[in-house]
Write a protein that holds these residues in place. Structure first.
Motif, short mmCIF file in Angstrom:
data_model
loop_
_atom_site.label_atom_id
_atom_site.label_comp_id
_atom_site.label_asym_id
_atom_site.label_seq_id
_atom_site.Cartn_x
_atom_site.Cartn_y
_atom_site.Cartn_z
N SER A 126 0.84 -1.20 0.00
CA SER A 126 0.00 0.00 0.00
C SER A 126 0.87 1.25 0.00
N LEU A 127 0.55 2.18 -0.90
CA LEU A 127 1.25 3.46 -0.94
C LEU A 127 0.21 4.58 -0.92
N ASP A 128 0.17 5.28 0.20
CA ASP A 128 -0.77 6.38 0.38
C ASP A 128 -0.03 7.68 0.04
N ASN A 129 -0.27 8.16 -1.16
CA ASN A 129 0.45 9.33 -1.66
C ASN A 129 -0.22 10.62 -1.20
N ASN A 130 0.55 11.41 -0.44
CA ASN A 130 0.02 12.68 0.05
C ASN A 130 0.61 13.89 -0.68
N GLY A 131 1.00 13.66 -1.94
CA GLY A 131 1.52 14.76 -2.75
C GLY A 131 2.85 15.27 -2.24
N VAL A 132 2.92 16.62 -2.07
CA VAL A 132 4.18 17.24 -1.65
C VAL A 132 4.55 16.89 -0.22
N LYS A 133 3.58 16.41 0.53
CA LYS A 133 3.87 16.02 1.91
C LYS A 133 4.51 14.64 2.01
N GLY A 134 4.61 13.97 0.89
CA GLY A 134 5.22 12.65 0.91
C GLY A 134 4.19 11.54 0.89
N SER A 135 4.61 10.34 1.20
CA SER A 135 3.74 9.17 1.13
C SER A 135 3.98 8.24 2.32
N GLN A 136 2.92 7.54 2.65
CA GLN A 136 3.03 6.50 3.66
C GLN A 136 3.01 5.14 2.96
N PHE A 137 4.07 4.36 3.23
CA PHE A 137 4.19 3.04 2.61
C PHE A 137 3.95 1.96 3.65
N ARG A 138 3.19 0.93 3.24
CA ARG A 138 2.96 -0.22 4.10
C ARG A 138 3.11 -1.49 3.27
N TRP A 139 3.69 -2.49 3.90
CA TRP A 139 3.81 -3.80 3.24
C TRP A 139 3.49 -4.88 4.25
N LEU A 140 2.62 -5.82 3.84
CA LEU A 140 2.15 -6.88 4.72
C LEU A 140 2.30 -8.22 4.02
N ASN A 141 2.81 -9.20 4.75
CA ASN A 141 2.97 -10.54 4.17
C ASN A 141 2.60 -11.58 5.23
N VAL A 142 1.82 -12.58 4.80
CA VAL A 142 1.45 -13.68 5.68
C VAL A 142 1.97 -14.97 5.06
N SER A 143 2.73 -15.74 5.85
CA SER A 143 3.29 -17.01 5.38
C SER A 143 2.80 -18.15 6.27
N LEU A 144 2.38 -19.24 5.64
CA LEU A 144 1.88 -20.42 6.36
C LEU A 144 2.71 -21.63 5.96
N VAL A 145 3.21 -22.36 6.94
CA VAL A 145 3.97 -23.58 6.67
C VAL A 145 3.43 -24.70 7.56
N ARG A 146 3.03 -25.80 6.94
CA ARG A 146 2.49 -26.95 7.68
C ARG A 146 3.44 -28.13 7.55
N PHE A 147 3.65 -28.84 8.66
CA PHE A 147 4.58 -29.97 8.69
C PHE A 147 3.82 -31.28 8.91
N GLU A 148 4.23 -32.30 8.15
CA GLU A 148 3.64 -33.63 8.28
C GLU A 148 4.52 -34.49 9.18
N THR A 149 3.91 -35.40 9.88
CA THR A 149 4.65 -36.35 10.69
C THR A 149 5.35 -37.36 9.79
N ASP A 150 6.61 -37.66 10.10
CA ASP A 150 7.33 -38.70 9.38
C ASP A 150 7.87 -39.70 10.38
N ALA A 151 8.68 -40.65 9.90
CA ALA A 151 9.19 -41.71 10.78
C ALA A 151 10.13 -41.17 11.83
N ALA A 152 10.77 -40.04 11.56
CA ALA A 152 11.78 -39.50 12.48
C ALA A 152 11.18 -38.62 13.57
N SER A 153 10.20 -37.80 13.22
CA SER A 153 9.64 -36.87 14.21
C SER A 153 8.22 -36.48 13.83
N SER A 154 7.50 -35.97 14.81
CA SER A 154 6.12 -35.57 14.58
C SER A 154 6.06 -34.22 13.88
#
Length: 302
Positions: A126-154
């Protein structure tokens, strides 16, 4: 009787005696020879019997040892609790996205993944441009990682290890200044917020990362903001609060995708009466009958 006749008779008697002697010797020899195999067979039977007894004893001993040694139980690994991930771009509500990235498209940018059931991500810019006053920048990221049980560990154990590594890696980001880490309660089974300052060519960025784990899934929320082109730097405390709100919402989405949370339910507990065994009920009934009979008998006597 003539002399010649007497001589011939004597010769015949002599030959007969010799044949008799030879026959007797042969018979004795045959008898002796026949006795030898009998002795050998008897000895062989005796030897085989002894050997068999030894083998049987050894077999019984071996069998007894095998029977007494119980087979070692194979270690069991706990099955993974969660078998699904929600759609990464749908884990946050419209209200949350509007607050954190007001100028971002409603549909985020999905990250590349060969298996979205195991790993998925989505980002908004997101870039909120306020002209000569500048801009407000925002960046958001969501990461999901799921692990399966195997013979070595859960799956949960693997998620715990990944969670710890994520927290360490974020805190060790190159160029990070004033890094601070703090535990976050009420967000999954484990959660840590890491915040730091980062200087870039565009300006001074305030970075917030919330790493959380729920069962065998790790959720990482990255949220940063900066005032560009003369705009003031955003308040770090406000950004942290927003990042933690997004993390809680993402964790709740993971739980809901696996039948927990508001949409989930648990099986009703069995009733107390159903837990009683038939034998216990019968014993209780018999005891009650005996008590009643004893009371009645005592009443008659009185």
């Amino acid at each position: 009787m003539s002399e010649g006749t007497m001589q011939r008779r004597a010769q015949r008697d002599d030959q007969r005696a010799r044949r008799t002697m030879r026959a007797g010797g042969l018979n004795r020899l045959l008898a002796a020879a026949a006795a030898v195999p009998v002795m050998l067979i008897a000895a062989g039977c005796s030897s085989g019997s002894d050997s068999g007894s030894g083998d049987d004893a050894a077999a019984q001993k071996s069998g007894g040892a095998s029977a007494s040694a119980s087979p070692s139980a194979e270690p069991t690994v706990q099955a993974a609790a969660y078998g699904a991930l929600p759609e990464a771009c749908g884990v946050l509500s419209t209200k949350t996205l509007t607050a954190l990235v007001p100028k971002a498209p409603a549909k985020g940018k999905e990250g590349a993944s060969s298996d979205t059931a195991a790993r998925a991500s989505c980002s908004w810019s997101s870039l909120d441009n306020n002209g000569v006053k500048g801009s407000q920048f925002r960046w958001l990221n969501v990461s999901l990682v799921r692990f399966e049980t195997d013979a070595a560990s859960s799956g949960e154990q693997q998620a715990q290890e990944y969670y710890a590594k994520q927290v360490q890696d974020v805190a060790a980001t190159a160029g990070a200044k004033n890094a601070k880490s703090q535990a976050l309660a009420g967000t999954g089974d484990q959660a840590t917020t890491v915040r730091y300052d980062l200087k870039k060519s565009e300006g001074a960025f305030k970075q917030q990362t919330v790493v959380s784990r729920v069962e065998n899934v790790v959720v990482t929320v990255d949220y940063n903001g900066a005032g560009l082109a003369g705009e003031k730097t955003p308040d770090a405390a406000a950004l942290v609060k927003s990042a933690e709100l997004a993390a809680k919402e993402a964790v709740a989405a993971v739980e809901a995708a696996n039948g927990e949370g508001a949409g989930g339910g648990s099986s009703p507990a069995p009733s107390k009466t159903s837990s009683k065994s038939p034998s216990a009920s019968a014993s209780a009934s018999a005891s009650a009958s005996a008590s009643a009979s004893a009371s009645a008998s005592a009443a008659k006597k009185s």
